[in-house]
Design an enzyme around this catalytic site. Structure first.
Site, short mmCIF file in Angstrom:
data_model
loop_
_atom_site.label_atom_id
_atom_site.label_comp_id
_atom_site.label_asym_id
_atom_site.label_seq_id
_atom_site.Cartn_x
_atom_site.Cartn_y
_atom_site.Cartn_z
N LYS A 184 -45.37 8.02 -16.27
CA LYS A 184 -45.67 7.77 -17.16
C LYS A 184 -45.52 7.06 -19.18
O LYS A 184 -45.13 7.41 -19.16
CB LYS A 184 -47.18 9.18 -17.94
N THR A 216 -57.65 11.07 -25.98
CA THR A 216 -57.08 10.74 -24.79
C THR A 216 -56.52 12.02 -24.83
O THR A 216 -55.78 12.59 -23.79
CB THR A 216 -55.69 10.36 -24.86
N GLY A 218 -55.63 15.63 -22.92
CA GLY A 218 -55.85 15.43 -21.32
C GLY A 218 -55.55 14.53 -20.47
O GLY A 218 -55.47 14.62 -19.30
N THR A 219 -55.09 13.59 -20.76
CA THR A 219 -54.96 12.14 -19.56
C THR A 219 -53.80 12.76 -18.83
O THR A 219 -53.97 12.42 -17.56
CB THR A 219 -54.90 11.19 -20.77
N GLY A 220 -52.47 13.29 -19.45
CA GLY A 220 -51.78 14.03 -18.33
C GLY A 220 -52.19 14.47 -17.47
O GLY A 220 -51.80 13.70 -16.02
N CYS A 221 -52.57 15.42 -17.59
CA CYS A 221 -53.59 17.02 -16.92
C CYS A 221 -54.23 16.49 -15.96
O CYS A 221 -54.11 16.03 -14.61
CB CYS A 221 -54.67 17.34 -17.61
N1 LIG Z 1 -54.57 4.58 -24.45
C1 LIG Z 1 -54.33 4.80 -23.34
N2 LIG Z 1 -55.03 3.94 -22.09
C2 LIG Z 1 -54.89 3.02 -20.79
N3 LIG Z 1 -54.42 4.67 -20.36
C3 LIG Z 1 -53.79 5.18 -20.78
C4 LIG Z 1 -53.52 5.66 -22.64
N4 LIG Z 1 -53.47 6.70 -22.99
C5 LIG Z 1 -52.58 6.68 -21.26
N5 LIG Z 1 -52.69 6.75 -20.66
C6 LIG Z 1 -52.27 6.51 -19.23
O1 LIG Z 1 -52.99 7.67 -18.67
C7 LIG Z 1 -51.54 8.23 -18.28
C8 LIG Z 1 -51.05 9.96 -18.94
O2 LIG Z 1 -50.11 9.13 -19.33
P1 LIG Z 1 -49.77 10.02 -20.54
O3 LIG Z 1 -48.12 9.31 -20.86
O4 LIG Z 1 -50.33 10.23 -22.46
O5 LIG Z 1 -49.30 11.88 -20.32
P2 LIG Z 1 -49.06 12.59 -21.47
O6 LIG Z 1 -48.45 12.50 -22.72
O7 LIG Z 1 -48.63 14.00 -20.09
O8 LIG Z 1 -50.56 13.36 -21.34
P3 LIG Z 1 -51.02 14.52 -22.12
O9 LIG Z 1 -50.79 14.14 -23.33
O10 LIG Z 1 -52.56 14.75 -21.91
O11 LIG Z 1 -50.35 15.80 -21.25
C9 LIG Z 1 -50.99 7.49 -17.76
O12 LIG Z 1 -51.55 7.02 -16.71
C10 LIG Z 1 -50.67 6.64 -19.12
O13 LIG Z 1 -50.28 5.32 -18.61
MG LIG Z 2 -48.62 15.99 -20.25
#
Ligand SMILES: Nc1ncnc2c1ncn2[C@@H]1O[C@H](COP(=O)(O)OP(=O)(O)OP(=O)(O)O)[C@@H](O)[C@H]1O
Ligand SMILES: [Mg+2]
Length: 281
Positions: A184, A216, A218-221
């Site tokens: 990601k 943002t 929980g985007t990863g979850c």
């Molecule tokens: N501002 C944004 N706009 C569009 N897509 C985003 C944005 N931020 C993250 N993404 C997408 O969201 C997904 C999760 O990516 P991210 O790298 O943020 O994960 P993460 O760090 O594990 O998240 P979390 O902190 O929720 O665990 C990926 O597909 C990333 O490309």
């Molecule tokens: Mg994550």
């Protein structure tokens, strides 16, 4: 779904975030929004809001295993997502449980740090994650800092470095059967949120416009839960990944309508199902 008309079942094994933006609650919302019946095994409790994690309360490893065994003994599970597991003994219990029950899809989200910056995995557990969860993963979904920790190097900070990291991470997965890395790129600065999908042969780029919002949490979850929900309903991993990324993009785009909490608020998991609220008269 392929094969029959049965509704697929997806299981999340993760921690609880009471604010509902990440963890098990976000996973259940995501799976439900994407047409899968959601089950959950709780690996940890957290005291958490959109601003910070103030406490973590681990579930004893043998009780995590009991939850897994009791569920699988009765319910057919099509795909599993592993999120926050917290401690090495819990990682061992999850790995042993899934080796015993052999679900077809195992998405491993190697959660280490919350969006708020708080630690969600004990330092001593990184080795257990590497040794016990990577070998059972059919799809590994690290963010860039997690890729750095797993590879014992600094986090990739260009697309070129991401490609190299995806290749090296794939080497850490089992060499039997199809295994994919979904790296990601949310943490990479730049106009697009670009992720990479690699199976040791094909390197696919999944790019979407970066949405300007602080919501943002929980985007990863959400992404890993969407993958677990969609894998049993898709022709192959790239198709599931494209659908999961599109769902998440729309959920981020609609996030500001929720306005939950004062920190990083959640994405809108039900953006496609709920009517757009009318502004107050
Ligand atoms: N501002 C944004 N706009 C569009 N897509 C985003 C944005 N931020 C993250 N993404 C997408 O969201 C997904 C999760 O990516 P991210 O790298 O943020 O994960 P993460 O760090 O594990 O998240 P979390 O902190 O929720 O665990 C990926 O597909 C990333 O490309
Ligand atoms: Mg994550």
């Amino acid at each position: 779904m392929t094969g029959s008309a049965r509704i697929p079942t997806a299981l999340t094994i993760a921690g609880v975030d009471p604010s509902g933006g990440a963890g098990v609650l976000a996973d259940v919302k995501t799976m439900s929004a994407l047409g899968a019946y959601a089950c959950a095994v709780i690996a940890a409790l957290t005291a958490q809001n959109t601003r910070s994690v103030t406490g973590v309360f681990g579930v004893p490893a043998d009780f995590v295993r009991q939850q897994i065994d009791t569920l699988f003994a009765d319910v057919r599970i099509d795909a599993v997502k592993i999120g926050m597991v917290g401690q090495a003994p819990v990682i061992g219990a999850v790995a042993d449980g899934l080796i015993a029950w052999q679900p077809a899809h195992v998405v491993v989200d190697p959660v280490m740090i919350a969006k708020s910056g708080d630690a969600l995995l004990e330092r001593a557990a990184v080795g257990a994650l590497r040794e016990r969860l990577l070998p059972i993963a059919t799809l590994l979904t690290p963010n860039l800092p997690e890729a750095g920790v797993l590879l014992e190097s600094r986090a990739p900070d260009t697309i070129r470095e991401m490609r190299r990291a995806a290749e090296r991470l794939r080497e850490m997965l089992a060499h039997t059967g199809p295994r994919w890395v979904y790296l990601k790129g949310g943490h990479l600065p730049g106009g697009d949120a670009t992720d990479l999908l690699f199976d040791g042969d094909r390197m696919l780029e999944l790019a979407a416009p970066r949405i300007d919002t602080r919501n943002t949490h929980g985007t990863g979850c959400t992404l890993s839960a969407a993958l677990a929900a969609l894998l049993p309903q898709s022709a192959d991993v790239p198709a599931a990944a494209r659908r999961a990324k599109a769902y998440l993009g729309a959920a981020i785009a609609a996030a500001d309508a929720l306005a939950i909490g004062h920190g990083h608020g959640p994405v809108h998991h039900f953006h496609a199902l709920w009517p757009v609220p009318m502004p107050a008269a």
